[in-house]
Design a protein around this motif. Structure first.
Motif, PDB file in Angstrom:
ATOM      1  N   GLY A 219      49.322  67.523 -40.960  1.00 45.64           N
ATOM      2  CA  GLY A 219      49.428  68.697 -41.826  1.00 45.64           C
ATOM      3  C   GLY A 219      49.125  68.434 -43.286  1.00 45.64           C
ATOM      4  N   THR A 220      48.843  67.174 -43.647  1.00 41.89           N
ATOM      5  CA  THR A 220      48.560  66.866 -45.054  1.00 41.89           C
ATOM      6  C   THR A 220      47.072  66.715 -45.336  1.00 41.89           C
ATOM      7  N   GLU A 221      46.253  66.818 -44.305  1.00 46.27           N
ATOM      8  CA  GLU A 221      44.806  66.617 -44.472  1.00 46.27           C
ATOM      9  C   GLU A 221      44.185  67.788 -45.236  1.00 46.27           C
ATOM     10  N   THR A 222      43.399  67.460 -46.242  1.00 51.22           N
ATOM     11  CA  THR A 222      42.655  68.456 -47.012  1.00 51.22           C
ATOM     12  C   THR A 222      41.166  68.156 -46.922  1.00 51.22           C
ATOM     13  N   GLN A 223      40.370  69.149 -46.505  1.00 57.36           N
ATOM     14  CA  GLN A 223      38.917  69.036 -46.502  1.00 57.36           C
ATOM     15  C   GLN A 223      38.394  69.879 -47.658  1.00 57.36           C
ATOM     16  N   TYR A 224      37.641  69.269 -48.555  1.00 58.74           N
ATOM     17  CA  TYR A 224      37.128  69.964 -49.717  1.00 58.74           C
ATOM     18  C   TYR A 224      35.766  70.594 -49.424  1.00 58.74           C
ATOM     19  N   ARG A 225      35.424  71.585 -50.205  1.00 59.15           N
ATOM     20  CA  ARG A 225      34.124  72.235 -50.014  1.00 59.15           C
ATOM     21  C   ARG A 225      32.978  71.270 -50.315  1.00 59.15           C
ATOM     22  N   LYS A 226      33.227  70.318 -51.179  1.00 57.87           N
ATOM     23  CA  LYS A 226      32.191  69.340 -51.500  1.00 57.87           C
ATOM     24  C   LYS A 226      32.074  68.321 -50.368  1.00 57.87           C
ATOM     25  N   LYS A 227      30.860  68.124 -49.891  1.00 55.92           N
ATOM     26  CA  LYS A 227      30.599  67.236 -48.763  1.00 55.92           C
ATOM     27  C   LYS A 227      31.123  65.822 -49.029  1.00 55.92           C
ATOM     28  N   GLY A 228      31.782  65.246 -48.010  1.00 59.49           N
ATOM     29  CA  GLY A 228      32.222  63.865 -48.089  1.00 59.49           C
ATOM     30  C   GLY A 228      33.533  63.642 -48.801  1.00 59.49           C
ATOM     31  N   PHE A 229      34.241  64.695 -49.170  1.00 55.09           N
ATOM     32  CA  PHE A 229      35.511  64.574 -49.878  1.00 55.09           C
ATOM     33  C   PHE A 229      36.644  65.103 -48.999  1.00 55.09           C
ATOM     34  N   ALA A 230      37.713  64.330 -48.876  1.00 55.36           N
ATOM     35  CA  ALA A 230      38.882  64.735 -48.098  1.00 55.36           C
ATOM     36  C   ALA A 230      40.083  63.944 -48.605  1.00 55.36           C
ATOM     37  N   SER A 231      41.271  64.397 -48.267  1.00 55.28           N
ATOM     38  CA  SER A 231      42.468  63.662 -48.672  1.00 55.28           C
ATOM     39  C   SER A 231      43.568  63.855 -47.642  1.00 55.28           C
ATOM     40  N   CYS A 232      44.541  62.981 -47.706  1.00 58.92           N
ATOM     41  CA  CYS A 232      45.708  63.078 -46.843  1.00 58.92           C
ATOM     42  C   CYS A 232      46.847  62.299 -47.488  1.00 58.92           C
ATOM     43  N   THR A 233      48.014  62.439 -46.900  1.00 59.70           N
ATOM     44  CA  THR A 233      49.169  61.636 -47.304  1.00 59.70           C
ATOM     45  C   THR A 233      49.494  60.690 -46.168  1.00 59.70           C
ATOM     46  N   ILE A 234      49.752  59.431 -46.512  1.00 62.22           N
ATOM     47  CA  ILE A 234      50.005  58.398 -45.514  1.00 62.22           C
ATOM     48  C   ILE A 234      51.427  57.878 -45.653  1.00 62.22           C
ATOM     49  N   ASP A 235      52.128  57.819 -44.532  1.00 59.79           N
ATOM     50  CA  ASP A 235      53.429  57.155 -44.472  1.00 59.79           C
ATOM     51  C   ASP A 235      53.148  55.658 -44.418  1.00 59.79           C
ATOM     52  N   VAL A 236      53.526  54.917 -45.461  1.00 58.05           N
ATOM     53  CA  VAL A 236      53.220  53.489 -45.524  1.00 58.05           C
ATOM     54  C   VAL A 236      54.420  52.622 -45.158  1.00 58.05           C
ATOM     55  N   GLY A 237      55.480  53.260 -44.663  1.00 61.23           N
ATOM     56  CA  GLY A 237      56.660  52.520 -44.237  1.00 61.23           C
ATOM     57  C   GLY A 237      57.708  52.411 -45.334  1.00 61.23           C
ATOM     58  N   ASP A 238      58.910  52.014 -44.933  1.00 60.85           N
ATOM     59  CA  ASP A 238      60.038  51.855 -45.868  1.00 60.85           C
ATOM     60  C   ASP A 238      60.330  53.136 -46.627  1.00 60.85           C
ATOM     61  N   GLY A 239      60.046  54.290 -46.000  1.00 61.32           N
ATOM     62  CA  GLY A 239      60.334  55.567 -46.631  1.00 61.32           C
ATOM     63  C   GLY A 239      59.390  55.939 -47.760  1.00 61.32           C
ATOM     64  N   LYS A 240      58.251  55.264 -47.864  1.00 64.02           N
ATOM     65  CA  LYS A 240      57.315  55.514 -48.953  1.00 64.02           C
ATOM     66  C   LYS A 240      56.055  56.207 -48.439  1.00 64.02           C
ATOM     67  N   GLN A 241      55.424  56.980 -49.325  1.00 67.57           N
ATOM     68  CA  GLN A 241      54.183  57.673 -49.001  1.00 67.57           C
ATOM     69  C   GLN A 241      53.118  57.359 -50.038  1.00 67.57           C
ATOM     70  N   MET A 242      51.878  57.464 -49.623  1.00 61.04           N
ATOM     71  CA  MET A 242      50.738  57.236 -50.518  1.00 61.04           C
ATOM     72  C   MET A 242      49.705  58.324 -50.294  1.00 61.04           C
ATOM     73  N   ARG A 243      49.250  58.939 -51.371  1.00 59.35           N
ATOM     74  CA  ARG A 243      48.176  59.908 -51.285  1.00 59.35           C
ATOM     75  C   ARG A 243      46.852  59.149 -51.217  1.00 59.35           C
ATOM     76  N   CYS A 244      45.918  59.625 -50.394  1.00 59.80           N
ATOM     77  CA  CYS A 244      44.659  58.922 -50.182  1.00 59.80           C
ATOM     78  C   CYS A 244      43.510  59.919 -50.267  1.00 59.80           C
ATOM     79  N   LEU A 245      42.511  59.606 -51.088  1.00 60.04           N
ATOM     80  CA  LEU A 245      41.370  60.487 -51.301  1.00 60.04           C
ATOM     81  C   LEU A 245      40.087  59.792 -50.856  1.00 60.04           C
ATOM     82  N   LYS A 246      39.321  60.471 -50.023  1.00 60.59           N
ATOM     83  CA  LYS A 246      37.982  60.011 -49.660  1.00 60.59           C
ATOM     84  C   LYS A 246      36.972  60.719 -50.553  1.00 60.59           C
TER      85      LYS A 246
END
Length: 238
Positions: free
Chosen positions: A180-207
């Protein structure tokens, strides 16, 4: 003293990472920044006939980190991708150099001094062309190393150059993209999501589309997505 003196305070912890060949560049203002930003480029392709020579050239742990000023300010074909990325990240609409107006160089320098930056593939990659595909073993070794680098630095926002790097990060052991955190942008090749990295922490990730490719342009469109991502906005979806 160089323009981008790196923060060496993390080096003792990096030295404990099995398989690490290069320290990431860590800007001197990274520690106090509001977000802890990692920028992952992809790899360094090297022609087979000069591979051994280049391995010696890049043999030091600080070789990557110490090249940041060259990447940012030398106008050459091999710095084009990084300079396009810097323009997009800082919102510049013109080319820049060391002789640019102070308001431009200050903007570039302030951004670079608050990020971390490294090639995802922690080894040189043999290739006859400008695009290289790392061997599976190289990818897996690099995943293990970079997972530890991200944890050491406590990264909150990760920017990945291209689909391959984005999928490498999402596929690291113990990293779980949150549904549910995946975002697809109108600009080709751009997307983002939030990743559970363990120990109760999260990281935002942008392609982002790899900055060396034509579809990365115009930088103004890329800037709006990168700026929104770092500000916590989802931006324009498809």
């Amino acid at each position: 003293m160089g323009r981008f003196t790196r923060d060496t305070g993390y080096d003792p912890r990096f030295d404990k990472i099995q398989g690490l060949q290069w320290y990431p560049y860590v800007g001197k203002d990274f520690e106090g920044a509001a977000q802890r930003i990692m920028v992952f480029a992809h790899n360094i392709p090297v022609r087979p006939k000069i591979f051994d020579e280049k391995c010696k050239e890049w043999s030091g742990k600080g070789a990557w980190a110490d090249a940041i000023e060259e990447s940012a300010y030398v106008k050459a074909s091999y710095t084009k991708a990084f300079r396009y990325f810097v323009k997009a990240a800082t919102g510049l609409t013109e080319n820049y150099g060391k002789d640019s107006r102070p308001e431009i160089t200050i903007k570039v320098d302030e951004f670079l001094r608050r990020i971390a930056f490294i090639n995802f593939i922690q080894e040189l990659v043999k290739s006859e062309g400008q695009i290289a595909r790392a061997e599976r073993e190289q990818v897996e070794r690099s995943k293990a190393v970079n997972r530890e680098i991200l944890n050491v630095l406590g990264i909150t926002h990760c920017i990945c150059w291209g689909k391959s790097v984005y999928e490498y990060v999402r596929g690291m052991e113990g990293f779980k993209p949150i549904p549910g955190t995946e975002t697809q942008y109108r600009k080709k090749g751009f997307a983002s999501c939030t990743i559970d990295v363990g120990d109760g922490k999260q990281m935002r990730c942008l392609k982002i589309f790899h900055p060396s490719m034509p579809d990365f342009l115009p930088v103004q469109d890329a800037h709006s997505i990168i700026a929104g991502f770092l500000a916590g906005n989802q931006g324009a979806r498809s």
